[in-house]
Enzyme design. Structure first.
Site, PDB file in Angstrom:
ATOM      1  N   ALA A   1       0.825  -1.208   0.000  1.00  0.00           N
ATOM      2  CA  ALA A   1       0.000   0.000   0.000  1.00  0.00           C
ATOM      3  C   ALA A   1       0.860   1.260   0.000  1.00  0.00           C
ATOM      4  O   ALA A   1       2.093   1.218   0.039  1.00  0.00           O
ATOM      5  CB  ALA A   1      -0.939  -0.020   1.200  1.00  0.00           C
ATOM      6  N   HIS A   2       0.163   2.402  -0.030  1.00  0.00           N
ATOM      7  CA  HIS A   2       0.814   3.704  -0.161  1.00  0.00           C
ATOM      8  C   HIS A   2       1.795   3.992   0.971  1.00  0.00           C
ATOM      9  O   HIS A   2       1.550   3.656   2.126  1.00  0.00           O
ATOM     10  CB  HIS A   2      -0.239   4.824  -0.215  1.00  0.00           C
ATOM     11  CG  HIS A   2      -1.056   4.947   1.041  1.00  0.00           C
ATOM     12  ND1 HIS A   2      -0.681   5.743   2.090  1.00  0.00           N
ATOM     13  CD2 HIS A   2      -2.225   4.361   1.399  1.00  0.00           C
ATOM     14  CE1 HIS A   2      -1.575   5.662   3.046  1.00  0.00           C
ATOM     15  NE2 HIS A   2      -2.534   4.829   2.669  1.00  0.00           N
ATOM     16  N   ASN A   3       2.921   4.582   0.611  1.00  0.00           N
ATOM     17  CA  ASN A   3       3.943   5.052   1.545  1.00  0.00           C
ATOM     18  C   ASN A   3       4.615   3.955   2.358  1.00  0.00           C
ATOM     19  O   ASN A   3       5.251   4.234   3.379  1.00  0.00           O
ATOM     20  CB  ASN A   3       3.386   6.128   2.490  1.00  0.00           C
ATOM     21  CG  ASN A   3       3.067   7.412   1.756  1.00  0.00           C
ATOM     22  OD1 ASN A   3       1.894   7.711   1.528  1.00  0.00           O
ATOM     23  ND2 ASN A   3       4.082   8.156   1.357  1.00  0.00           N
TER      24      ASN A   3
END
EC number: 2.3.1.191
Length: 330
Positions: free
Chosen positions: A243-245
């Site tokens: 997922a993001h980051n």
């Protein structure tokens, strides 16, 4: 058909030859399925008992396994049969798929894109504005690479993969079919009136290091801001979600159907077992292992192995499982 003598094969893996055979080796196979012109391998004592019924003429065997090859059959003893077999698999690998021309005429390539020497682009590909592709990159048919993306030398991208805008990819990476790089992260908040959900924009990108392999149908989402980062040498299996980051250190392994929620950090050499799930904003420190099917809710110290749902120290979880079995028998 490729054909090798025992001497040819030993020149590749540099082991100790035990026994003799006049057979040529034309392929590799599992020990139960191998024919007399195929080689197999024995990397664990539990498989040694299968050798007597195998038709293989050659086995690559760990040097700590004490069995006899038998008449007209050969062992090549090595320190690590798995690694030796990896070299042989490369030797016996079929030839690469053929490209009629380096750049297929049906590919759509923006006039501002730069493609390095020796790179190949298959039919139906799309390469967007200001994309930079290094030397000796292979892009198989029907790949999409969006604007301002950079791809390093020697990388291979298989069909169906979509690489979104502003992605940075290192040298000698391998993306299998239908990989998604740089899609929006999954972020929503309730609207002020409580009647719906507000989508949170993700304006960051994805940065992938050198020597990274990503399996079929896996996804790496871009950052909400800054970057989602995959470190050098990471190996990602099929059907994995990052997922993001998230930030992965060097040489991490994620097995199939595992997933990282947003802003997870993995240190160097972390191993995530199949179907394991990692909670958002969690840190798993270098050298730690998460067992298959586990759910990690808290940070994991360096070198620790955790199991279960929620995941705890593996020794503690094994004690719990033993206690449950004893209760079931009462």
């Amino acid at each position: 058909m490729k054909s090798f003598s025992i001497e040819d094969i030993n020149a590749i893996i540099n082991g100790e030859v035990v026994g003799e055979t006049n057979k040529k080796i034309t392929g590799l196979e599992q020990i139960q399925k191998a024919t007399e012109n195929q080689a197999t391998f024995i990397g664990n004592r539990k498989f040694a008992g299968l050798w007597k019924d195998s038709k293989a003429s050659l086995a690559i065997v760990n040097d700590n396994i004490d069995i006899d090859p038998g008449e007209n059959r050969v062992f090549i003893k090595v320190k690590n049969a798995d690694l030796a077999m990896a070299k042989l698999l490369e030797t016996f690998a079929p030839d690469n798929l053929h490209f009629e021309v380096d750049i297929h005429p049906s590919a759509t390539i923006d006039k501002t894109a730069k493609i390095g020497k020796g790179s190949r682009v298959g039919a139906g590909c799309y390469i967007g504005k200001d994309v930079i592709i290094g030397t000796n990159v292979t892009i198989f048919p029907n790949v999409t690479i969006m604007d301002d993306t950079t791809i390093g030398d020697g990388t291979t991208i298989w069909s169906g993969t979509v690489i979104r805008e502003r992605t940075v990819i290192g040298n000698h990476c391998l993306f299998h079919t239908n990989v998604s790089i740089g899609a929006d992260g999954f972020g929503y908040r309730p609207s002020d009136d409580g009647r719906g959900l507000v989508k949170i924009p993700h304006i960051g990108n994805v940065v992938i290091g050198n020597g990274v392999e990503i399996g079929a149908n896996s996804c790496v989402d871009r950052g909400k801001f800054s970057s989602t980062i995959i470190g050098d040498g990471c190996k990602i299996d099929n059907l994995v979600q990052i997922a993001h980051n998230c930030v992965l250190g060097r040489s991490c392994i994620m097995a199939g159907s595992s997933g990282l929620a947003g802003s997870v950090t993995l240190g160097d050499g972390v191993i995530i077992g199949g179907s394991a799930s990692i909670k958002d904003h969690t840190t798993i420190h270098s050298g730690a292992t998460v067992g298959a099917g586990s759910g990690v809710m808290n940070d994991v110290p360096a070198g620790k192995t955790v199991l279960g749902y929620p995941a705890v120290d593996s020794r503690e979880m094994l004690k719990q499982w033993v206690a449950l079995r004893k209760l079931a028998r009462q």
